[in-house]
Design an enzyme around this catalytic site. Structure first.
Site, PDB file in Angstrom:
ATOM      1  N   GLU A  60      58.706 -15.532  60.480  1.00 38.51           N
ATOM      2  CA  GLU A  60      58.946 -14.292  61.229  1.00 38.51           C
ATOM      3  C   GLU A  60      60.370 -13.764  61.096  1.00 38.51           C
ATOM      4  O   GLU A  60      60.582 -12.568  60.896  1.00 38.51           O
ATOM      5  CB  GLU A  60      58.597 -14.473  62.711  1.00 38.51           C
ATOM      6  CG  GLU A  60      57.105 -14.428  63.011  1.00 38.51           C
ATOM      7  CD  GLU A  60      56.403 -15.749  62.779  1.00 38.51           C
ATOM      8  OE1 GLU A  60      57.084 -16.748  62.466  1.00 38.51           O
ATOM      9  OE2 GLU A  60      55.168 -15.794  62.896  1.00 38.51           O
ATOM     10  N   HIS A 129      51.073 -18.150  74.019  1.00 35.70           N
ATOM     11  CA  HIS A 129      50.400 -17.052  73.340  1.00 35.70           C
ATOM     12  C   HIS A 129      50.034 -15.906  74.277  1.00 35.70           C
ATOM     13  O   HIS A 129      49.142 -15.125  73.987  1.00 35.70           O
ATOM     14  CB  HIS A 129      49.131 -17.545  72.632  1.00 35.70           C
ATOM     15  CG  HIS A 129      49.399 -18.327  71.387  1.00 35.70           C
ATOM     16  ND1 HIS A 129      50.151 -19.476  71.379  1.00 35.70           N
ATOM     17  CD2 HIS A 129      49.033 -18.111  70.097  1.00 35.70           C
ATOM     18  CE1 HIS A 129      50.221 -19.947  70.144  1.00 35.70           C
ATOM     19  NE2 HIS A 129      49.558 -19.139  69.344  1.00 35.70           N
TER      20      HIS A 129
END
Lengths: 327, 380
Positions: A60, A129
């Protein structure tokens, strides 16, 4: 107008803008060969080829920074995070580079980039998450933050975000991807960033709710209507800049406000909205501003706990009744 | 030319995809014998190259000498101004490392190719032809500074030189270098990006990610590790299990080389080769061994190293080396080189006066350049 899923509307916006402007490209994990983890970019690799639809490793910070550098050097990237929870791995890139380089260079470099992907909790995924990131990114001057609530807005706002010369964090609620709605097909259909939508007019209470929370607000408004109360529902659409004027105008009419926001409550979007309301419209308030948010905890896994954790229609309904001093 | 290269590139990618598909079955099998790898890394030692083989004229050498000296005198004066509290914030001096910046700048097309670096950025800025005036004014936090007083020492920028900064977070700018290179390739403009960072950045995950992406996408980039032996006060051997940084290139199937950063000729020799490779979309990693004479920043007395070590390194001084070379080869005289020094000192002194006279940024400029949007509604 056409009926589209939320994910199809986002795809349509990307396709139209990539066809319009060769500098626009899409990069992220699984966006190409896999057709997108949530199928948002389905078919785009085939349409635009590997030069413009680029698969990345799970990396990322690397590909977010790549996008920022490419934007500094004349391109207009769309960077997809598989979920915004993973954007924290690239946090430095977003908040120190994308947000600040324009300022620190005295305006010499612009960063026309969109970071987009699913945001917030989607069922039982547990704490890592399930974070709603809007307040985190809207903290940083230099970033814009957009959170649409329906397919039509998603398309119009994303097209504006791609054309915007500033970095935009574009938040898509994971549970809304398959939601259907009418979508404007005009390739020049643009919804300006920073302008709220009055989704439903009313007299008795103002409900401010963005993204998925907007649908809770509509349900609450329906329930209130059955009892003879009219709620005004405002979807801010853009979190930064936030259209406080539209909210304040509404409160001058209703004198009451409830904010629904899936974020954790502390230092959240609802905190700032409530503060701005008391500063700008204190004399018009007949009740304290209330908010309905996620609980002040990490998101739990267990089914009963995550349901209890999320803002509910019942809780929002109760809050509206409370600010109206009913019951 | 560019499109021909590109076709070749695409063909290579297809080949790779095919071989990967075939390779999957092979990779599943574990060979019965130990695996042995061999890897070659080029070296560019000091004193190995002449100006003739680099194609440098006497005028080139004088210009290179002047440029290195400008960096040296600029920073000596900046240190003085810091002591007088004319300059605030952090001030990381580059003194001792001038051969790296100058050798690099003389190996690219300035304004066409791109450069990005970390916070020790004054040297590369001046090497790229930014003026002492705009650099000193930035250190003073004045409106005529290269970043309009918004960046300070660590954040010099110059768009027209394609100098993408000056960045304050260790390793944070390395992915940007990859993105800048990505845009060069995307636009097929033939540009390359030199991405400088220090030995300390080698501990950051961003560098690993960047090298992998650059090699995976075949980007026109040269990663230049300015190994000045210390990350703040921590010697490389105290921070890295493997201190031979050029070897990291092998992990990403890139060529790597080791360069003596105290000799501007060695830097140029190496850079020219790897810039040319980058133009053919072959990224690379150069470890350039150099040495900073000063502490990490002005607040660092550098007690972690001995006087003897510093004095020994100063004997390899890149400016004195070039001076000796020119004198030995009859390319210049002491008088001529002294005159250059006088001229440079005047330029630096003038930059101090310029910076003094330049106004502070007007208060309303605090809201400028946050957004491209001109009517952004800031909270009051």
């Amino acid at each position: 107008m056409a009926i589209m899923q939320f994910r199809e509307a986002i795809r349509a916006a990307m396709i139209e803008e990539m066809e319009r402007d060769e500098r626009v490209f899409l990069i992220g994990e699984e966006v190409g060969q896999y057709d997108g983890a949530y199928k948002v970019s389905e078919g785009m690799l085939k349409r635009f080829g590997p030069k413009r639809v680029i698969d990345t490793p799970i990396s990322e910070a690397g590909f977010a920074g790549l996008g920022i550098g490419a934007a500094m050097n004349g391109l207009r990237p769309i960077v997809e995070f598989m979920t915004f929870n993973f954007s924290f791995v690239a946090f430095d890139q977003l908040v120190n580079n994308a947000a600040k380089i324009r300022y620190m260079s005295g305006g010499q470099f612009k960063i026309p980039i969109v970071f987009r992907g699913p945001n917030g909790a989607a069922g039982q995924l547990a704490a890592t998450h399930s974070t709603s990131v809007e307040s985190i990114y809207s903290y940083f001057p230099g970033l814009k933050v957009v959170a649409p609530s329906n397919p039509d807005d998603a398309k119009g706002l994303l097209k504006s975000a791609i054309r915007d010369d500033d970095p935009v964090i574009f938040l898509e609620s994971e549970l809304m991807y398959s939601m259907r709605g009418e979508v404007n097909e005009d390739p020049e259909y643009l919804i300006p960033l920073g302008k709220a939508r009055i989704a439903r007019e009313g007299e008795d209470v103002t409900i401010v709710a963005h993204s998925k929370s907007y649908w809770i607000a509509l349900e609450v408004a329906d329930r209130l209507a059955e009892e003879g109360y009219s709620a005004e529902v405002i979807d801010p659409r853009t979190i930064r800049p936030f259209d406080f004027d539209t909210v304040v105008q509404s409160i001058k009419k209703t004198n009451r406000c409830v904010i629904i926001d899936e974020s954790n409550p502390f230092a959240s979007v609802s905190s700032e909205v409530a503060f701005q309301i008391q500063q700008r419209a204190f004399d018009y308030l007949d009740a304290p501003v209330l908010r309905v948010t996620a609980k002040d905890t990490p998101a739990p896994y267990a089914k009963n706990l995550i349901e209890y954790y999320m803002p509910s229609v019942d809780a929002a309904y109760e809050a509206c009744k409370k600010v109206m001093y009913v019951d | 030319m560019a499109s021909k290269t590109r076709k070749k590139q695409q063909a290579t990618q297809v080949d790779q995809a095919a071989s990967q598909a075939n390779g999957q079955a092979v990779q599943l099998q574990v060979p019965s014998k130990p695996i042995h790898f061999e890897q070659t890394f080029e070296t560019y030692p000091a004193g190995a190259y002449t100006h003739e083989e680099l194609g440098l004229s006497r005028e080139d050498l004088l210009a290179i000498y002047r440029n290195m000296l400008l960096q040296r005198r600029f920073e000596e004066r900046a240190a003085q101004m810091y002591g007088k509290q004319k300059i605030a914030g952090f001030l990381h001096l580059y003194i001792g490392e001038e051969a790296v910046s100058t050798g690099a700048a003389w190996s690219i097309k300035i304004g066409h190719d791109s450069v990005i670096t970390a916070y020790r950025d004054h040297g590369i800025a001046l090497a790229l032809g930014m003026t002492a005036n705009e650099c000193m004014a930035e250190l003073f936090g004045k409106i005529d500074g290269c970043s309009r007083g918004k960046g300070g020492s660590m954040h010099f920028f110059k768009a027209e030189k394609k100098f993408f900064g000056g960045h304050g977070i260790v390793g944070g700018h390395v992915p940007l270098g990859v993105g800048i290179a990505f845009a060069h390739k995307y636009k097929e403009d033939g540009g390359v990006c030199l991405t400088f960072f220090g030995d300390g950045a080698m501990g950051q995950g961003t560098v690993h990610e960047s090298m992998n992406l650059a090699a995976l996408y075949k980007l026109p980039i040269v990663f230049i590790i300015e190994n000045n032996q210390y990350a703040m006060g921590t010697a490389v051997w105290r921070a890295f299990a493997n201190t031979e940084f050029y070897r990291y290139a092998a992990n990403y199937n890139m060529p790597g080389a080791l360069v003596d950063g105290m000799d501007v000729f060695s830097v140029m020799k190496a850079l020219r080769k790897y810039v040319a490779l980058a133009r053919e979309y072959q990224p690379s990693v150069l470890e350039v061994r150099t040495y900073r004479y000063r502490g990490h920043s002005m607040s660092d007395p550098a007690k972690y190293r001995t006087k003897e070590e510093l004095e020994a390194k100063k004997k390899e001084d890149p400016i004195i080396r070039l001076k000796s070379y020119m004198l030995q080869h009859g390319l210049s005289t002491n008088e001529e080189l002294d005159a250059i020094d006088d001229d440079v000192k005047k330029e630096v002194q003038a930059s101090v006066e310029f910076a003094e006279k330049s106004p502070y940024p007007p208060l309303e400029s605090i809201y400028e350049d946050v957004y491209a949007q001109p009517d952004y509604p800031f909270l009051a």
